[in-house]
Design an enzyme around this catalytic site. Structure first.
Site, PDB file in Angstrom:
ATOM      1  N   ASP A 188       0.851  -1.187   0.000  1.00  0.00           N
ATOM      2  CA  ASP A 188       0.000   0.000   0.000  1.00  0.00           C
ATOM      3  C   ASP A 188       0.893   1.245   0.000  1.00  0.00           C
ATOM      4  O   ASP A 188       2.041   1.198   0.454  1.00  0.00           O
ATOM      5  CB  ASP A 188      -0.924   0.016   1.219  1.00  0.00           C
ATOM      6  CG  ASP A 188      -1.943   1.143   1.138  1.00  0.00           C
ATOM      7  OD1 ASP A 188      -2.785   1.119   0.218  1.00  0.00           O
ATOM      8  OD2 ASP A 188      -1.897   2.053   1.982  1.00  0.00           O
ATOM      9  N   GLU A 242       0.770   5.777   0.450  1.00  0.00           N
ATOM     10  CA  GLU A 242       0.068   7.032   0.688  1.00  0.00           C
ATOM     11  C   GLU A 242       0.734   8.085  -0.190  1.00  0.00           C
ATOM     12  O   GLU A 242       1.938   7.984  -0.500  1.00  0.00           O
ATOM     13  CB  GLU A 242       0.129   7.442   2.161  1.00  0.00           C
ATOM     14  CG  GLU A 242      -0.532   6.455   3.111  1.00  0.00           C
ATOM     15  CD  GLU A 242      -2.016   6.268   2.884  1.00  0.00           C
ATOM     16  OE1 GLU A 242      -2.653   7.174   2.286  1.00  0.00           O
ATOM     17  OE2 GLU A 242      -2.552   5.216   3.277  1.00  0.00           O
ATOM     18  N   ASP A 251      -6.746  17.816   1.460  1.00  0.00           N
ATOM     19  CA  ASP A 251      -7.666  16.674   1.553  1.00  0.00           C
ATOM     20  C   ASP A 251      -6.908  15.376   1.808  1.00  0.00           C
ATOM     21  O   ASP A 251      -7.380  14.491   2.534  1.00  0.00           O
ATOM     22  CB  ASP A 251      -8.489  16.537   0.275  1.00  0.00           C
ATOM     23  CG  ASP A 251      -9.515  17.656   0.130  1.00  0.00           C
ATOM     24  OD1 ASP A 251      -9.828  18.304   1.144  1.00  0.00           O
ATOM     25  OD2 ASP A 251      -9.996  17.873  -1.004  1.00  0.00           O
ATOM     26  N   HIS A 293      -4.551  10.806   5.578  1.00  0.00           N
ATOM     27  CA  HIS A 293      -3.435  10.043   6.149  1.00  0.00           C
ATOM     28  C   HIS A 293      -2.748  10.729   7.323  1.00  0.00           C
ATOM     29  O   HIS A 293      -1.984  10.092   8.061  1.00  0.00           O
ATOM     30  CB  HIS A 293      -2.397   9.695   5.066  1.00  0.00           C
ATOM     31  CG  HIS A 293      -1.929  10.846   4.235  1.00  0.00           C
ATOM     32  ND1 HIS A 293      -1.290  11.945   4.756  1.00  0.00           N
ATOM     33  CD2 HIS A 293      -1.985  11.033   2.884  1.00  0.00           C
ATOM     34  CE1 HIS A 293      -0.971  12.769   3.778  1.00  0.00           C
ATOM     35  NE2 HIS A 293      -1.386  12.251   2.629  1.00  0.00           N
ATOM     36  N   HIS A 309      -5.465   6.647   7.504  1.00  0.00           N
ATOM     37  CA  HIS A 309      -4.835   5.689   6.594  1.00  0.00           C
ATOM     38  C   HIS A 309      -3.323   5.672   6.855  1.00  0.00           C
ATOM     39  O   HIS A 309      -2.715   6.697   7.130  1.00  0.00           O
ATOM     40  CB  HIS A 309      -5.090   6.093   5.146  1.00  0.00           C
ATOM     41  CG  HIS A 309      -6.503   5.890   4.716  1.00  0.00           C
ATOM     42  ND1 HIS A 309      -6.841   5.461   3.459  1.00  0.00           N
ATOM     43  CD2 HIS A 309      -7.674   6.039   5.379  1.00  0.00           C
ATOM     44  CE1 HIS A 309      -8.162   5.380   3.349  1.00  0.00           C
ATOM     45  NE2 HIS A 309      -8.683   5.739   4.515  1.00  0.00           N
ATOM     46  N   ASP A 323      -2.425  -0.501   6.536  1.00  0.00           N
ATOM     47  CA  ASP A 323      -3.371  -0.923   5.506  1.00  0.00           C
ATOM     48  C   ASP A 323      -2.897  -2.170   4.772  1.00  0.00           C
ATOM     49  O   ASP A 323      -3.706  -3.006   4.362  1.00  0.00           O
ATOM     50  CB  ASP A 323      -3.604   0.219   4.507  1.00  0.00           C
ATOM     51  CG  ASP A 323      -4.442   1.336   5.116  1.00  0.00           C
ATOM     52  OD1 ASP A 323      -4.846   1.198   6.285  1.00  0.00           O
ATOM     53  OD2 ASP A 323      -4.683   2.341   4.425  1.00  0.00           O
TER      54      ASP A 323
END
Length: 235
Positions: free
Chosen positions: A7, A9, A52, A57, A152, A157
């Site tokens: 995963d 970010e 946003d 995160h 997140h 994740d």
């Protein structure tokens, strides 16, 4: 079978317009068991994150200021996934960002390094058509504990994805496979011949037989002689 659950970010949603990776998390499993190997890096994207994205995160520009650039961790990442099936939720998004980073370094695209890439979102949509198949929704549906996921995070994740994937592909309740379970996927199909066993037959005592007969007589009287078993015996 070696699998890597991955995963990322990012600073935003659009790699084509310059958004960058800020965190990478990978967890390795071998034969559907945790190997204990993981890879985790925060990355300085050399640009500000969209507000946003920060709300999702929680990773601020100040926090990333002293982190290594992607080029410093690229070779380690590629070595970690080499020869493995890489499982990613919404793979097109993450792979698009990784490929953009690799393109900047003049390195082959991500798919060239992995054995194959599996999109767990595609799998979830096949299993649960018409339903929400976000990672949070799948955790709730498959009873995976995601109570620590207030924000997140790539490594967190990746771990949740590993559990979700195992439950989607096998229906098991835990990452821990019981030692007695047949890990080859083949179940023994051995029928048991009950004729090999001498089953004891317990006879009712005279008192028990008399009590049973009294109960039957009461039932027979109440039903005016319509008890099925007495009709069957008489026939």
């Amino acid at each position: 079978m070696r699998q890597v659950f991955l995963d990322t970010e990012t600073t935003g949603l659009d790699a084509a317009n310059g958004d960058r990776i800020i965190e990478i998390g990978c967890i390795e499993m071998v034969d559907r068991r945790h190997s204990g190997r993981r890879l985790h890096h925060y990355v300085n994207p050399q640009r500000a994150s969209h507000p946003d994205a920060v709300r999702v995160h929680g990773i601020t520009d100040d926090f990333l200021a002293d982190k290594p650039l992607f080029e410093a961790v690229a070779e380690e990442l590629l070595a970690f996934v080499a020869g493995a099936e890489v499982v990613i939720h919404n793979a097109g998004f993450d792979v698009g960002f990784i490929d953009a980073e690799l393109d900047r370094l003049g390195l082959p695209r991500f798919a060239r390094h992995a054995e194959r890439i599996t999109d767990s979102l595609t799998l979830a949509r096949e299993l649960f058509p018409g339903k929400s198949n976000s990672l949070d929704a799948l955790c709730k549906r498959l009873e995976v504990d995601n109570s620590q996921r207030e924000l997140h995070g790539a490594l967190l994740d990746a771990g949740l994805l590993a559990e979700v994937y195992l439950r989607m592909t096998r229906g098991q309740k835990s990452l821990v496979i019981d030692a007695s379970e047949d890990t080859t996927g083949q179940q023994a199909d051995e029928s048991i011949d009950l004729r090999r066993f001498d089953l004891p037959v317990l006879q009712a005592s005279s008192d028990e037989a008399a009590a049973h007969e009294a109960v039957l007589a009461e039932i027979d009287k109440a039903s005016k002689g319509k008890t099925v078993w007495r009709v069957a015996v008489a026939a």
